[in-house]
Design a protein around this motif. Structure first.
Motif, PDB file in Angstrom:
ATOM      1  N   HIS A 228       3.479   3.927   2.070  1.00  0.00           N
ATOM      2  CA  HIS A 228       3.869   4.938   1.082  1.00  0.00           C
ATOM      3  C   HIS A 228       3.243   4.573  -0.260  1.00  0.00           C
ATOM      4  O   HIS A 228       3.556   3.535  -0.841  1.00  0.00           O
ATOM      5  N   ALA A 229       2.367   5.431  -0.747  1.00  0.00           N
ATOM      6  CA  ALA A 229       1.582   5.108  -1.930  1.00  0.00           C
ATOM      7  C   ALA A 229       2.444   4.790  -3.144  1.00  0.00           C
ATOM      8  O   ALA A 229       2.076   3.957  -3.971  1.00  0.00           O
ATOM      9  N   ARG A 230       3.610   5.426  -3.253  1.00  0.00           N
ATOM     10  CA  ARG A 230       4.454   5.175  -4.425  1.00  0.00           C
ATOM     11  C   ARG A 230       5.025   3.758  -4.426  1.00  0.00           C
ATOM     12  O   ARG A 230       5.501   3.282  -5.450  1.00  0.00           O
ATOM     13  N   ASP A 231       4.968   3.082  -3.279  1.00  0.00           N
ATOM     14  CA  ASP A 231       5.431   1.698  -3.215  1.00  0.00           C
ATOM     15  C   ASP A 231       4.344   0.702  -3.589  1.00  0.00           C
ATOM     16  O   ASP A 231       4.602  -0.506  -3.615  1.00  0.00           O
ATOM     17  N   LEU A 232       3.143   1.186  -3.892  1.00  0.00           N
ATOM     18  CA  LEU A 232       2.033   0.269  -4.168  1.00  0.00           C
ATOM     19  C   LEU A 232       2.351  -0.759  -5.254  1.00  0.00           C
ATOM     20  O   LEU A 232       2.012  -1.939  -5.095  1.00  0.00           O
ATOM     21  N   PRO A 233       3.012  -0.395  -6.375  1.00  0.00           N
ATOM     22  CA  PRO A 233       3.294  -1.405  -7.391  1.00  0.00           C
ATOM     23  C   PRO A 233       4.090  -2.598  -6.871  1.00  0.00           C
ATOM     24  O   PRO A 233       3.819  -3.748  -7.247  1.00  0.00           O
ATOM     25  N   GLU A 234       5.093  -2.353  -6.012  1.00  0.00           N
ATOM     26  CA  GLU A 234       5.892  -3.454  -5.487  1.00  0.00           C
ATOM     27  C   GLU A 234       5.013  -4.410  -4.679  1.00  0.00           C
ATOM     28  O   GLU A 234       5.085  -5.635  -4.841  1.00  0.00           O
ATOM     29  N   TYR A 235       4.176  -3.862  -3.814  1.00  0.00           N
ATOM     30  CA  TYR A 235       3.276  -4.695  -3.014  1.00  0.00           C
ATOM     31  C   TYR A 235       2.267  -5.409  -3.908  1.00  0.00           C
ATOM     32  O   TYR A 235       1.945  -6.591  -3.713  1.00  0.00           O
ATOM     33  N   PHE A 236       1.751  -4.692  -4.890  1.00  0.00           N
ATOM     34  CA  PHE A 236       0.754  -5.251  -5.802  1.00  0.00           C
ATOM     35  C   PHE A 236       1.324  -6.450  -6.555  1.00  0.00           C
ATOM     36  O   PHE A 236       0.664  -7.494  -6.681  1.00  0.00           O
ATOM     37  N   ASN A 237       2.533  -6.328  -7.063  1.00  0.00           N
ATOM     38  CA  ASN A 237       3.130  -7.412  -7.836  1.00  0.00           C
ATOM     39  C   ASN A 237       3.404  -8.637  -6.971  1.00  0.00           C
ATOM     40  O   ASN A 237       3.284  -9.777  -7.438  1.00  0.00           O
ATOM     41  N   TYR A 238       3.759  -8.418  -5.705  1.00  0.00           N
ATOM     42  CA  TYR A 238       3.892  -9.558  -4.797  1.00  0.00           C
ATOM     43  C   TYR A 238       2.520 -10.183  -4.529  1.00  0.00           C
ATOM     44  O   TYR A 238       2.389 -11.414  -4.421  1.00  0.00           O
ATOM     45  N   ALA A 239       1.481  -9.359  -4.412  1.00  0.00           N
ATOM     46  CA  ALA A 239       0.135  -9.888  -4.190  1.00  0.00           C
ATOM     47  C   ALA A 239      -0.290 -10.800  -5.332  1.00  0.00           C
ATOM     48  O   ALA A 239      -0.953 -11.821  -5.116  1.00  0.00           O
ATOM     49  N   ARG A 301      -2.260  -7.589 -14.832  1.00  0.00           N
ATOM     50  CA  ARG A 301      -0.822  -7.579 -15.094  1.00  0.00           C
ATOM     51  C   ARG A 301      -0.072  -6.795 -14.019  1.00  0.00           C
ATOM     52  O   ARG A 301      -0.661  -6.050 -13.237  1.00  0.00           O
ATOM     53  N   ASP A 302       1.241  -6.970 -13.994  1.00  0.00           N
ATOM     54  CA  ASP A 302       2.084  -6.249 -13.051  1.00  0.00           C
ATOM     55  C   ASP A 302       1.950  -4.741 -13.240  1.00  0.00           C
ATOM     56  O   ASP A 302       1.653  -4.251 -14.338  1.00  0.00           O
ATOM     57  N   LEU A 303       2.193  -4.024 -12.164  1.00  0.00           N
ATOM     58  CA  LEU A 303       2.222  -2.566 -12.205  1.00  0.00           C
ATOM     59  C   LEU A 303       3.667  -2.069 -12.185  1.00  0.00           C
ATOM     60  O   LEU A 303       4.526  -2.658 -11.520  1.00  0.00           O
ATOM     61  N   GLU A 304       3.917  -0.988 -12.897  1.00  0.00           N
ATOM     62  CA  GLU A 304       5.234  -0.356 -12.873  1.00  0.00           C
ATOM     63  C   GLU A 304       5.246   0.899 -12.010  1.00  0.00           C
ATOM     64  O   GLU A 304       6.227   1.180 -11.323  1.00  0.00           O
ATOM     65  N   THR A 305       4.150   1.673 -12.041  1.00  0.00           N
ATOM     66  CA  THR A 305       4.079   2.906 -11.256  1.00  0.00           C
ATOM     67  C   THR A 305       2.691   3.016 -10.647  1.00  0.00           C
ATOM     68  O   THR A 305       1.724   2.403 -11.129  1.00  0.00           O
TER      69      THR A 305
END
Length: 533
Positions: A228-239, A301-305
């Motif tokens: 789900h593309a809208r979940d990308l920030p959560e995955y990105f921040n863990y990466a 940096r971390d992503l929010e959206t």
């Protein structure tokens, strides 16, 4: 391609109107955002892929070799920055037992074919992070800095007639760079000062007129498509948070070609000051301007959206506006955005694309890891990366709360010191720790959990991660292996150049035996057995 023809292509690139290009990028971004809102970039499951870079050497002496373009086409590999480079991109596969097996099988099948074909040219492809033996009869400095100027008519001067008085100006072309106008344009744009075109590392100071010094390095780049593309920030921040610990496990570039070291640098200086992953500094100092507080190549940096991910690419400094050809792919609807993304250089970066609407995806490209000694080691990192993103997001691992500044410090500490780096981590029970054993126990347990949750058996998950567990257990990375090899030869009386060259030949020799069917764990095991005798 003739240098004059290439120079003319570079001139065409330089004629692209930067303001109009940026306007088109911004318009493309709105297309992507609309697609995100409509679920166009969603997928029924996570999907993985891999980019894998190699360099070519002489089959006998391990000196760097230029790969004929016809040979690249024959083996189905893609060109990269240098004439010595070759890149493989795997077909995306679902993250499950069959998908990971397909990734490994595809890499092995295509690489075996490539090795068979290049053997007829007395050439071999090497999986490594940084080459150290230059072409026969050349120095590394010459190879990465050689360039020529060719005069071309300024774009727009021609009127269709034979006008010998048309204004001309010089275009600089790197002698050993692939015939990609984008690469060469970087040295000729009025923004050329935006790239350092130099290497600054301990005991190494090299300046060039082009970005060719970047061709010293090669990497693997696992991709992970989120469902789900809208979940990308959560995955990105863990990466971002796993980038430091995984880099520490994968370091493989502690040495440069000997002639690149400063004249007054001693062997003792080089050993004492060596970073375990010089590849990071090469990429940053070649492409970032001197003294840049925040360059284009950086730890993001971390992503929010997910919209913020799109906006960051739009707002990034445009290094070389490129002409864009229209095509029939789905993502040609935002072709200018994709073109700009090509110079959006971050160690972890979001990607939006897809050849068809049904294949449209939002994914994370993980760029910290150098090319590894064997295929199995490279697939181990791909599996670990995917497994960690699966597990950590599902279990809401508390390392998400690790401060971004500490996360960034982890990354550069890993670059310098590999497994000896002082890293900060938050374990599954919420405790902050700097204990390496606790960090990797937690990290690899979650990687295994993510894989088994995607249908792999315990045995198969353990098999994929075994090469990394072995590194932790023995405290040996490929960089540490190289360091020990050079150190041992210096102790035996070799010069620094002799020690690095012998180490590199030993690396290639070991790889001949293990590239397709073994792993770096075999190198460690053999080393331990010899020490025990």
């Amino acid at each position: 391609m003739a240098e004059e023809e290439l120079a003319a292509q570079v001139e065409d690139v330089l004629a692209v109107d930067a303001e109009e290009f940026q306007h088109r990028v911004a318009a493309d971004a709105e297309v992507i955002k609309e697609g995100l809102g409509n679920g166009v970039f969603d997928n029924p499951q996570a999907i993985v892929g891999l980019e894998y870079e190699f360099y070519a050497v002489d089959a006998d002496g391990c000196a760097l070799r230029r790969v004929p373009r016809r040979l690249l086409e024959l083996i189905g590999f893609e060109k990269e920055l240098g004439l010595h480079n070759a890149e493989m991109t795997t077909s995306p596969q679902p993250l499950n037992a069959y998908g990971l097996a397909a990734q490994e099988s595809e890499v092995k099948a295509r690489l075996q074919t490539a090795l068979d074909v290049t053997r007829t040219e007395r050439m071999r492809l090497v999986s490594d992070g940084l080459w150290t033996i230059p072409p026969e009869g050349e120095s590394a400095s010459q190879y990465v800095t050689d360039s020529v100027e060719r005069s071309v008519a300024a774009a727009g001067d021609g009127d269709g007639n034979d006008d010998t008085d048309a204004d001309t100006h010089p275009i600089r072309v790197a002698t050993n760079m692939s015939s990609s106008a984008r690469y060469h344009a970087m040295a000729n744009t009025d923004r050329a000062e935006s790239a350092g075109m130099r290497i600054v590392a301990p005991n190494v100071s090299l300046s060039a007129d082009t970005v060719m010094p970047e061709s010293l390095i090669t990497s693997i780049q696992p991709h992970y498509q989120v469902a789900h593309a809208r979940d990308l920030p959560e995955y990105f921040n863990y990466a971002l948070r796993i980038a430091g610990p995984l880099l520490a496990l994968g370091v493989n570039t502690p040495f440069f070609p000997p002639d690149l070291y400063d004249e007054d640098a001693t062997a003792e200086d080089v050993l004492r000051d060596a970073w375990m992953e010089h590849r990071i500094s090469v990429f940053e100092t070649v492409l970032n301007p001197p003294g840049a507080g925040v360059g284009k190549v950086r730890f993001p940096r971390d992503l929010e959206t997910v919209e913020q991910a799109v906006d960051r690419i739009v707002d990034d400094d445009t290094f070389v506006p490129m002409p864009v050809d229209s095509g029939g792919r789905f993502d040609d609807q935002f072709a200018h955005f994709r073109r700009k993304h090509g110079t959006y250089w971050r160690w972890v970066r979001p990607v939006f694309g897809g050849p068809t609407r049904s294949a449209a995806n939002a994914r994370i490209e993980f760029r910290p890891i150098p090319a590894q000694p064997t295929v199995r080691d490279s697939i181990a990192f791909q599996a670990a990366f995917a497994g960690l993103l699966e597990s950590m997001t599902r279990l809401e691992h508390p390392v998400a709360e690790l401060d971004w500044e500490l996360t960034r410090e982890n990354f550069y500490a890993a670059m310098r010191d590999g497994l000896s780096a002082d890293l900060t981590w938050i374990t599954n029970d919420g405790h902050e720790t700097a204990d390496a054993e606790a960090i990797y126990q937690d990290l690899l347990a979650h990687a295994e959990d993510g894989l088994t949750n995607r249908g792999l058996t315990d045995e198969d998950a353990a098999k994929y991660l075994y090469p990394l567990r072995r590194r932790v257990r023995q405290g040996v990375t490929p960089a540490a292996w190289k360091f020990r090899e050079v150190e041992r030869r210096l102790e035996d009386g070799a010069s620094l150049a002799e020690a690095i060259t012998a180490m590199q030949r030993g690396y290639v020799d070991r790889q001949r035996e293990t590239l397709l069917e073994g792993s770096f764990a075999d190198w460690i095991g053999d080393e331990r057995a010899l020490e025990a005798r």
